[in-house]
Design an enzyme around this catalytic site. Structure first.
Site, short mmCIF file in Angstrom:
data_model
loop_
_atom_site.label_atom_id
_atom_site.label_comp_id
_atom_site.label_asym_id
_atom_site.label_seq_id
_atom_site.Cartn_x
_atom_site.Cartn_y
_atom_site.Cartn_z
N THR A 107 -41.20 -70.43 -42.51
CA THR A 107 -40.15 -70.70 -43.49
C THR A 107 -40.68 -70.75 -44.92
O THR A 107 -39.91 -70.67 -45.88
CB THR A 107 -39.48 -72.06 -43.20
N ASP A 201 -56.26 -67.80 -49.75
CA ASP A 201 -55.84 -69.18 -49.43
C ASP A 201 -56.81 -70.14 -50.13
O ASP A 201 -57.99 -70.25 -49.76
CB ASP A 201 -55.87 -69.39 -47.91
N ASP A 204 -58.55 -72.84 -47.93
CA ASP A 204 -59.58 -72.27 -47.04
C ASP A 204 -60.83 -71.89 -47.83
O ASP A 204 -61.95 -72.09 -47.37
CB ASP A 204 -59.03 -71.04 -46.31
C1 PRP Z 1 -51.00 -73.85 -50.62
C2 PRP Z 1 -51.30 -74.22 -52.06
C3 PRP Z 1 -50.05 -74.92 -52.49
C4 PRP Z 1 -48.99 -74.18 -51.74
C5 PRP Z 1 -48.32 -73.24 -52.69
O1 PRP Z 1 -51.19 -74.94 -49.78
O2 PRP Z 1 -52.44 -75.01 -52.22
O3 PRP Z 1 -50.02 -76.29 -52.17
O4 PRP Z 1 -49.65 -73.46 -50.69
O5 PRP Z 1 -47.30 -72.55 -52.05
P1 PRP Z 1 -45.76 -72.74 -52.45
O6 PRP Z 1 -45.68 -72.66 -53.94
O7 PRP Z 1 -45.13 -71.59 -51.75
O8 PRP Z 1 -45.31 -74.06 -51.91
P2 PRP Z 1 -51.02 -74.88 -48.19
O9 PRP Z 1 -49.65 -75.31 -47.81
O10 PRP Z 1 -51.48 -73.56 -47.68
O11 PRP Z 1 -52.01 -76.03 -47.71
P3 PRP Z 1 -53.60 -76.16 -47.86
O12 PRP Z 1 -53.90 -76.40 -49.31
O13 PRP Z 1 -53.94 -77.31 -46.98
O14 PRP Z 1 -54.22 -74.86 -47.36
N1 URA Z 2 -51.24 -70.71 -51.15
C1 URA Z 2 -52.47 -70.19 -51.36
O1 URA Z 2 -53.49 -70.84 -51.13
N2 URA Z 2 -52.54 -68.91 -51.81
C2 URA Z 2 -51.46 -68.18 -52.04
O2 URA Z 2 -51.59 -67.02 -52.47
C3 URA Z 2 -50.20 -68.75 -51.81
C4 URA Z 2 -50.11 -70.02 -51.36
#
Ligand code: PRP
Ligand code: URA
Length: 210
Positions: A107, A201, A204
């Protein structure tokens, strides 16, 4: 204050190039995100209330200024953690309120897994600065801003490294009063909600979790 500020600093371009490079290892990624965050935060903190104070130099008394606001940094886990040390280097007395959000891969909506505000009514800060390197769909940032406002914070700011136009539009629509301080605006999101060209990411890459 309500605006979108994109850094024009040549160092930001330099740091972004390192961060985008898929060969950059996690230790250098962490160090470079820290450096880029200093530039972004310096800008985000450029409008702060101050009060006059007197200070004794070794020679005489003179007037100075000190920050007159309770500042709270709000890193969105996990990737926002990579910006916290830079924030605390600039404001060592600040509060840090972590928010645990994870995007659902289907989603693309954020799922809240840690929320220290859940059991309190008001957050004891005057200015809350959301830290998250990536503004993709904007779902995480808008949810964080909403939560902070619901807990009585009137001055909310967002600091991010790479933003997609979609995420900026979403924030402008949901929170037109929240200024955005960004390193760069990228081209678009792909079908999986990742920013292009982006850096992959961020969580990661920071924490070496392939
Ligand atoms: C990533 C990033 C943001 C989010 C951005 O986190 O660090 O928090 O996605 O995406 P959005 O603008 O579509 O909400 P993620 O949910 O992957 O978690 P992580 O940092 O633990 O990898
Ligand atoms: N979160 C990430 O870490 N990278 C992207 O490109 C989008 C969401």
């Amino acid at each position: 204050m309500s605006s979108v500020t994109v850094s024009a600093h040549p160092l930001m371009r330099h740091y972004l190039t390192i961060l985008r490079d898929k060969r950059t290892p996690p230790d250098r990624f962490r160090q470079t995100l820290h450096q880029a965050s200093l530039i972004l935060l310096y800008e985000a903190l450029s409008h702060l209330p101050t009060r006059k104070v007197w200070v004794e130099t070794p020679l005489e008394a003179t007037e100075g200024l000190e920050i007159a606001a309770r500042i709270g940094f709000v890193p969105i886990l996990r990737a926002g953690l990579g910006m916290v040390d830079a924030a605390l280097a600039l404001v060592p007395t600040a509060q840090v309120w972590h928010l645990g959000f994870k995007r659902d891969e289907e989603t693309l909506k954020p799922r809240v897994y840690y929320n220290p505000l859940a059991d309190r009514e008001l957050l004891p800060v005057d200015i809350a600065i959301i830290l998250d390197p990536m503004l993709a769909t904007g779902g995480s940032a808008t949810a964080a801003a909403r939560l902070l406002k619901e807990h009585g914070v009137n001055d909310v700011r967002f600091v991010g490294l790479i933003a997609a136009p979609e995420g900026i539009a979403q924030m402008r629509q949901a929170h037109p009063d929240v200024p955005l301080f960004l390193g760069v605006v990228d081209r678009q999101l792909n079908d999986h909600g990742y920013i292009l060209p982006g850096l992959g990411d961020a969580g990661d890459r920071l924490f070496a979790t392939p």
